[in-house]
Structures are given as C-alpha cells and as structure tokens.
Design an enzyme around this catalytic site. Structure first.
Site, mmCIF file in Angstrom:
data_model
loop_
_atom_site.group_PDB
_atom_site.id
_atom_site.type_symbol
_atom_site.label_atom_id
_atom_site.label_comp_id
_atom_site.label_asym_id
_atom_site.label_seq_id
_atom_site.Cartn_x
_atom_site.Cartn_y
_atom_site.Cartn_z
ATOM 1 N N THR A 74 0.850 -1.190 0.000
ATOM 2 C CA THR A 74 0.000 0.000 0.000
ATOM 3 C C THR A 74 0.885 1.239 0.000
ATOM 4 O O THR A 74 2.104 1.151 0.092
ATOM 5 C CB THR A 74 -0.905 0.034 1.246
ATOM 6 O OG1 THR A 74 -0.099 0.359 2.398
ATOM 7 C CG2 THR A 74 -1.590 -1.297 1.480
ATOM 8 N N VAL A 110 12.841 1.795 -3.622
ATOM 9 C CA VAL A 110 13.634 2.559 -4.585
ATOM 10 C C VAL A 110 13.909 1.676 -5.795
ATOM 11 O O VAL A 110 14.470 0.588 -5.659
ATOM 12 C CB VAL A 110 14.981 3.014 -3.983
ATOM 13 C CG1 VAL A 110 15.767 3.834 -4.995
ATOM 14 C CG2 VAL A 110 14.766 3.799 -2.710
ATOM 15 N N GLY A 126 -0.540 3.526 -15.371
ATOM 16 C CA GLY A 126 -0.196 2.996 -14.065
ATOM 17 C C GLY A 126 1.166 3.389 -13.545
ATOM 18 O O GLY A 126 1.689 2.756 -12.617
ATOM 19 N N GLU A 138 1.051 7.594 -8.879
ATOM 20 C CA GLU A 138 0.133 7.356 -7.775
ATOM 21 C C GLU A 138 -1.253 7.852 -8.198
ATOM 22 O O GLU A 138 -1.380 8.615 -9.171
ATOM 23 C CB GLU A 138 0.598 8.113 -6.522
ATOM 24 C CG GLU A 138 1.946 7.706 -5.989
ATOM 25 C CD GLU A 138 1.949 6.322 -5.372
ATOM 26 O OE1 GLU A 138 0.847 5.811 -5.046
ATOM 27 O OE2 GLU A 138 3.040 5.737 -5.243
ATOM 28 N N ASP A 142 8.118 11.956 -3.607
ATOM 29 C CA ASP A 142 8.446 10.531 -3.692
ATOM 30 C C ASP A 142 9.945 10.340 -3.946
ATOM 31 O O ASP A 142 10.574 9.465 -3.338
ATOM 32 C CB ASP A 142 7.633 9.895 -4.814
ATOM 33 C CG ASP A 142 7.744 8.390 -4.818
ATOM 34 O OD1 ASP A 142 7.421 7.770 -3.797
ATOM 35 O OD2 ASP A 142 8.163 7.830 -5.850
ATOM 36 N N LYS A 172 12.972 8.609 -1.613
ATOM 37 C CA LYS A 172 13.858 7.555 -2.115
ATOM 38 C C LYS A 172 15.328 7.883 -1.870
ATOM 39 O O LYS A 172 16.098 7.023 -1.431
ATOM 40 C CB LYS A 172 13.602 7.338 -3.611
ATOM 41 C CG LYS A 172 12.250 6.700 -3.909
ATOM 42 C CD LYS A 172 12.013 6.582 -5.405
ATOM 43 C CE LYS A 172 10.667 5.924 -5.707
ATOM 44 N NZ LYS A 172 10.379 5.820 -7.146
#
Length: 816
Positions: free
Chosen positions: A559, A613, A668, A671, A682, A686
């Site tokens: 998730t 990552v 896809g 997010e 994001d 990482k």
C-alpha cells in the site's frame, strides 16, 4: 507367548470389541496370549466424577452411575448369546449394586480418599474384562478370565501403587504354568496390596499391567493396541504432517511418552526393556498398518543419512518454580532440601535446570500442583527467606514443555543450534532449557500459546526438510498486490520442486475487507475472497496475524498508506518478517526508521524494502552489499522516478504537459494523485532511504527539493490539478525549450554528496549517463571508495506493477 493390551477406545462398545475379538483370534492361532483390557471408554473418568459429586453431597452422581450401568448391560445384550444373558446381566447388576453402596457411603460421609478411589475405579476393568472373556468363551475359544489383581502385588500407595516385582513375578509365572488356556483375559490397571486392598497403578496403568505380565512370563512380544497407528513424530492434533514412527528405541519411546506422547504410559516401558522384549504399538481399527516397534535395536553410528530426531513431544499446563538467592551459592544440600520437601508433598518434578553459578534452581511441575508446591518450598526455606539468603519462590504459569527426542542426536554437533535457531527465527521465547548427558533429549519450556507453533516449527525443521511452509499476509490488493498474487500462484510449483518452499497466502486485506485461511487461499478462492471477508482494519489484521501465531510468517505491505506502518513494530516484535513496498516507514523520522531496523535485528526477523527505490532493481541490496564488504559510498546521482522519467521522455512539445501526465497515470506509472510524483516528494523519500542505508542519519527535512510545479497546481482536487497544468502549459514549454537550446534534455534527478541530498529538475547533457535513459527506466550511479574513477551503475525499469511485484516477490524469498 504374547501379551496384548487393548485400550479404552478399543473396547468402547460392542462393535469395537468384535474387532478386538478378530485380532485375538488371529494372534492365538500359533501363540498363547494374555490379553489385558482397559475399562470401556470414559468409564473411569465418570466413576471418579460421580464420586466427586457424592463427596460434596451432589445427587447428580446417581444418574451418572445409572448411565454406566445401562452401558454395561447393553454391552452384555450385544455380545452374549440371548440364552446366556441372564446370568451376566445379574453379574453386572450385582456389582453396580455394590458400587451404589460405596457411593452412598461417600455421600453420607462426604469423604473421597485415594483408597476409596482405587476401589471404585477398579470396577471398570473388572467388568469389561469379565464380559469380554465371556464373549470369547461363548465363541468356543479356549479362554479364561485371569484375576490379575490377585497376582500383581503392590505397596499401599493408593492411586499410584508401587509394584513388588519379586512376589508378582513368582505369582505370574506359577499362574501361567498351571493355567494353560490358549487365551487369558485380564483386567489392567488393578492390583492388590499385602492386605488384600485394591490398589491401582496410575492412569495409563493398563499398559503397565501388560508390561508387568509380559516381563514376568518372558513373552515373545508385547502388543499395545490403541486408536492410532503407532507413535507419531508429533501430536497429529497439532501437526497435520505428523508421521508414524516405524521403529524406535526403548529410551526414545520413554522420553517421548514422558513428555506427552499419550499413546504409551511411560512406566510400561521399563519392565519389557529390562527383559529385552519387543513392544509393538498397533491400531485396533487398522490392524494391517505397520505400527511402531519399540526395541533395543538402534543404530548408534552417526550416519548423516539417518533421521536425527525420533520425534517432538509436548506437555501442556506446566508451571515453573524458581528458587534463587545469594545464600545458595556454594552451600551443599540446597537441592536435596528442595526436592525433599516436594517429595514429602508427593509433587512430581517434571524438569530441572540450575544455573552454573548455583544462584538459582528452576523446576517444572504440573500447573495443578503449583500453589501446593509454592507453599511447601516457602515453608521449607522459611528461615533462609527471613535471613534474605533466598527469595520467596517465584512462579510462572501458562507454560508448556516441548521436547526434541532422538538417539541419533548423540555426539552430533549443531542440533541445539538448529533447534534454538528455528525457534528464535519464529519469535518463540524459551523460558528454560534442560538437556541430559545422554544427549537424546533437549527439553524447553515455552509459553503455552506458542506450543502449536513451536511443535510445527521443530517438526518442519527436523522431519519435513523437503518442504518449508511459508505463511504470507498481504495488505493491499491494487495493481501491485494483484500482480504479486498472480506471480505467487504461477511460481509456487517451481518453488516447491526446486527450492523446497511452499508459499501460502494465509491472509489478505484491503481497506474494506480482510480474510484468513491458515491452509492458504487457493487461486480459485482468490477471485472472490472479499465476499467471505470481514470488516477490515489494519490493527485488527495485525492482531489476527499475531494471534494465529503461525510459523514462517511474512507480512507484505503493498500500500501507500501511512497507517499500515503503524503495525510494523508489533509484528516485528513477534518475529514476523516484513516486506514493504510502502516507503512511509523507511523514510519516516530517523529514530523510527532505526527502531524498526533494530527491532527486526533483535527479534531475529527480516525487514526488507528493496522496492522502495527502483521497483525491482537491486538498488538497496547493492548498497547493503557494498557496506557489508567495507566500502563507503561517497556520492549518489540518480533518476529515481519512473513516472517523472516517463513524463519528461514523452514531453516534447507536440502534446501538452497535462496530456503526457494523464497518459502516465492511465498506464499505471503514477500514484492515484500524480502530485505525489510530480512534486518530487516521492523522489526525496527515495534518496533519503538510500542515504540512510548508506549510513547517513538524514531526516526528510534535510532533503533540498527544487520543485518545478507552480504552487497553484498543488491546490484543490486531482481534477483541479489537471486544469492548472493546462493553464501553466507555457511554463512547462519554457522549461523544455531552455534545455533544448543547450542541446540537453530534462531529467528529474536526485543527488547525494558530502552528506547532503537534493532533488529537482536538471538538464542532462548528451555525454551524461542520465541522457540515454528512456521510457520508465531508473538509473542510480554510485561513487564509492572502490568505485571512485568508474562509478557503479544500476539501470533498468523503475516503475510498473509487474516489475514492482517481482521485486516484492524477491524480498519475500530473501526473507524465508
């Protein structure tokens, strides 16, 4: 001559007794046989229960006795020919009348002594043996009833009498010399003292009776007939894959039966072991099954191909008593005093362990005896406690003993390490350990709630090395979760055949429903699991995983939820491995990140997050390998967002920036809210994770983030975001054109150098490693002390459900 013993389930009813009859007929064709029988199933327990009712003046004892009488009368009607039934029905009624008189006396006096207990419980075997003997006689078999209590002499320790073997052996030898019938039927469990009082040999005493007779007459073999096909490698009620043991030594059988293998009463082994008489355990309901041969025969050579252990046994309802104090050190007689006071109170000590410093002694007793034992020890050591030489005895209840038993464990190194290692890896805390110098038994005391798990772990480690069962708990059923499940189902047969691992999806949850299946959710069930599921909560999901307490458990977080990592610590503390695609935990406050890593280490479990990552790329694994080998990372330059790389590789001015982002989301790569990717949050997480794994204690606030998005684009809903992107198209075109003027392209990069990290949109020149990076690919460029001139480069697909799922799958395999 052979001696056969049939237990309570074997003679539970007329149908079962007919099976017994067939076995006796077959065995008596070529051998004289003495058959020892127990009471009908449940009779002894109900006789005791009725007596206890009577002793407290509870008239419920009356219907209990009536039910038992009816049971025996019905048995006579089913087994004895009609014309002969009258005398046997009268026989049963007479003895139940005698019993009623005894019970009425208990009721009046309110007293139920061990002597009375023995008298009452003797009726069960007395009646069953007489009825069975009569049945065989009416079948025209050469059979007599053997009054074993008149032959087996004991002391007057009622309920657990000690046999006088000198007198008993003479009595039994003389009896068998005079009475030469082909079949003799004898009641088990019952004996008499020197005064002619009825005594009993302890629960399980029918086995003991058979062994006493077999030893006295030097029988060819002793057969114990029960309701299972021999001794098992573990309790089949706990371990579904428990296997029958074809052959076992007397000592192994004694150890296993002492620690809970109910198929055999421990004292029954000693008489036949002394005489070297083979003991065979057989199944009344499957007489052709091999059963278990118990004998002296055992291969003492340390052949590596031999089974190391014979079995795993367990005993529940155990309590520990610990006596400790500085005044015990170097003082002789402390142990003697402790065991003597327990002996006086007739408290059986099951296990003993003592620290080498002599500072403490710990013993295990049955839980029902613990408070009696506590009072006895504290009373005996009252003066020492008063003078602070010892402390009052400490008690711990709710425990079990698990024992690993095997002759071949002797002189073989690594057995204890293997045993404790597999238990530790599954979060099973050991409270006490005992190992005899014989090396055939390692006993541990653990929490009773861990018994099933411990027995299964040990059984799998020592008896099922061909297949390791792994229980997976999946949180998240989106794109990545669905792909992961598909990969597991597709790969599981290969893993079983080539890596001896069987993956079971034993639990699954999304934001709405959760569902559990200890034996695994089948591929057909997965399609509609949520229809069977219950209302989900992440804390409820975690609590259920912990309460099920299954071995080799792995929690998988696929998730992006900030709530799911809240349960990581509690799961790790129960030695449940965690595989996380979710970046929240590893990029959280540095103290929390360190806490989770340390918790995993301290509880001998794994916490893997490779897919945080680079999706399936071995980025974190590469850092770990470099660090373990003594290298040091000096700088990292990377494109870490497959989303942003896809966006800027496809944004060439022919379409609007908004259209390219929408395509990325549709395929896809982003997010659900693309701003999480486009703001660089994001990417910042990482590079933070990589820096931390490289040994630098950075916080998220330490990451410099140079955003290329206008602030207005960050406001409102996702729909508002796309509208704002269209409004700011000129801004994005200027970014693109400025790069083109210099012959460069746009790349959103992350950099770490000199202990500092930053993320932002940069120009990549044609001679840069970042320039030729296409589609959704990621690249990480490491410079280290060893890779200072020519950097180490990891490059490949860094986004997409398929590759991310494969990275999670790889972490799962590493964790098991």
């Amino acid at each position: 001559m052979k001696v056969l013993k049939f237990g309570g389930t074997s003679v539970a009813n007329a149908r079962n007794i007919l099976l017994v009859e067939n076995i006796i007929k077959k065995e008596s064709v070529q051998n004289r046989v003495i058959v020892v029988v127990s009471a009908l199933h449940g009779v002894t327990d109900n006789l005791i229960k009725a007596a206890e009712y009577a002793s407290i003046k509870d008239e419920n004892y009356i219907p209990l006795i009536k039910d038992l009488e009816e049971k025996h009368l019905e048995l006579v009607k089913e087994l004895i020919p009609v014309l002969e039934q009258s005398s046997w029905l009268s026989f049963v009624k007479k003895h139940f009348n005698d019993m009623e008189d005894i019970f009425n006396g208990i009721f009046v006096l309110g007293e139920f002594t061990d002597k009375i207990r023995d008298r009452i419980t003797s009726y069960g075997e007395f009646l069953s043996s007489n009825i069975i003997a009569a049945r065989l006689q009416y079948q025209n078999l050469d059979c007599l009833w053997m009054n074993a209590p008149d032959l087996i002499r004991t002391d007057s320790n009622f309920s657990n009498a000690k046999v006088d073997f000198d007198i008993t052996d003479i009595n039994l030898k003389n009896y068998t010399a005079v009475h030469t019938s082909q079949i003799a039927i004898a009641p088990g469990f019952i004996a008499k003292d020197q005064n002619g009082n009825t005594t009993t040999l302890g629960r399980g005493g029918s086995d003991y009776t058979a062994a006493i007779i077999a030893a006295a007459v030097s029988a060819k073999e002793l057969q114990i007939w029960t309701d299972v096909s021999g001794m098992m490698t573990a309790d089949p009620r706990l371990v579904s894959n428990a296997k029958p043991i074809p052959e076992i030594s007397y000592h192994e059988a004694m150890e296993l039966s002492h620690f809970g293998a109910k198929v055999l009463y421990p004292p029954s082994i000693q008489p036949v072991m002394v005489k070297n008489i083979n003991l065979i355990i057989k199944n009344t309901f499957d007489p052709n099954a091999h059963g278990t041969l118990v004998s002296h025969k055992v291969n003492t050579q340390a052949d590596e191909k031999q089974q190391t252990a014979a079995g795993v046994s367990n005993m529940s309802h155990i309590a520990l008593l610990t006596l400790e104090g500085s005044g015990m050190v170097g003082i002789p007689g402390i142990s003697a005093k402790l065991f003597q006071c327990l002996s006086f109170e007739k408290i059986n000590v099951i296990l003993i362990t003592q620290s080498s410093s002599e500072h403490s002694i710990t013993i295990a007793v049955n839980e029902k005896d613990v408070f009696h034992a506590e009072n006895a020890v504290n009373s005996s050591f009252a003066d020492d406690i008063k003078l602070h030489r010892t402390s009052p005895v400490q008690i711990e209840t709710g425990l079990s003993i698990v024992a690993l038993v095997g002759e071949n464990m002797k002189n073989r190194s690594g057995i204890s390490a293997k045993m404790f290692g597999c238990l530790g890896n599954n979060g099973i805390n050991i409270r006490a350990i005992a190992q005899g110098s014989s090396e055939r038994n390692i006993s541990i005391v653990i929490s009773e709630k861990d018994t099933r798990k411990a027995v299964n772990v040990l059984h799998e480690e020592f008896f099922e090395s061909e297949i390791k069962q792994v229980h997976l708990y999946l949180c998240g059923t989106g794109n990545v979760g669905s792909k992961l499940v598909q990969q597991i189902y597709e790969q599981n047969q290969y893993l079983r055949e080539n890596h001896l691992i069987n993956l079971r999806i034993s639990g699954i949850s999304n934001s709405r429903k959760m569902f559990f299946a200890d034996q695994g959710i089948s591929e057909s069930e997965f399609a509609n699991w949520n229809e069977k599921g219950v209302e989900a909560s992440i804390h409820g999901f975690a609590e259920e995983i912990i309460s099920r307490n299954l071995r080799n458990s792995v929690f998988i977080d696929v998730t992006a939820s900030s709530e799911v990592p809240e349960v990581y610590e509690s799961l790790l503390k129960r030695s449940i491995n965690i595989v996380a695609c979710n970046k929240i935990a590893a990029s959280s406050d540095f103290e929390q990140y360190t806490l989770l890593k340390n918790t995993a280490r301290n509880h001998s479990c794994k916490f893997y997050f490779e897919t945080n990552v680079g999706a399936g790329l071995p980025v974190i694994g590469t850092i770990n390998d470099l660090m373990k080998s003594g290298d040091k990372i000096t700088s990292i330059q990377a494109v870490l967002s497959g989303t942003l790389n896809f966006v800027f590789n496809n944004y060439d001015g022919s379409r609007t920036f908004s259209e390219v982002v929408a395509q990325a989301q549709k395929e896809g790569y982003t997010e659900p809210d693309p701003r999480l990717d486009l703001t660089g949050t994001d990417v910042a997480r990482k590079i933070l994770i990589l820096a931390r794994e490289a040994g630098y204690p950075l916080q998220f606030e330490d990451i410099e983030n140079e955003s290329f998005l206008p602030e207005e684009c960050l406001l409102g809903s996702v729909e508002d975001f796309y509208l704002k992107l269209t409004d700011y198209e000129e801004h994005f075109k200027n970014l693109l054109n400025n790069a083109k003027k210099e012959g460069n392209i746009l790349k959103y990069t992350a950099e770490f150098k000199d202990g500092k990290a930053k993320v932002g949109l940069q120009h990549a020149a044609p001679d840069s490693d970042l320039y030729h990076l296409y589609g959704k690919d990621n690249i990480v460029i490491f410079k280290t002390l060893r890779y200072s001139e020519q950097p180490l480069v990891v490059k490949g697909a860094g986004a997409g459900a398929e590759v991310t799922a494969s990275g999670v799958f790889a972490d799962i395999m590493r964790s098991v």
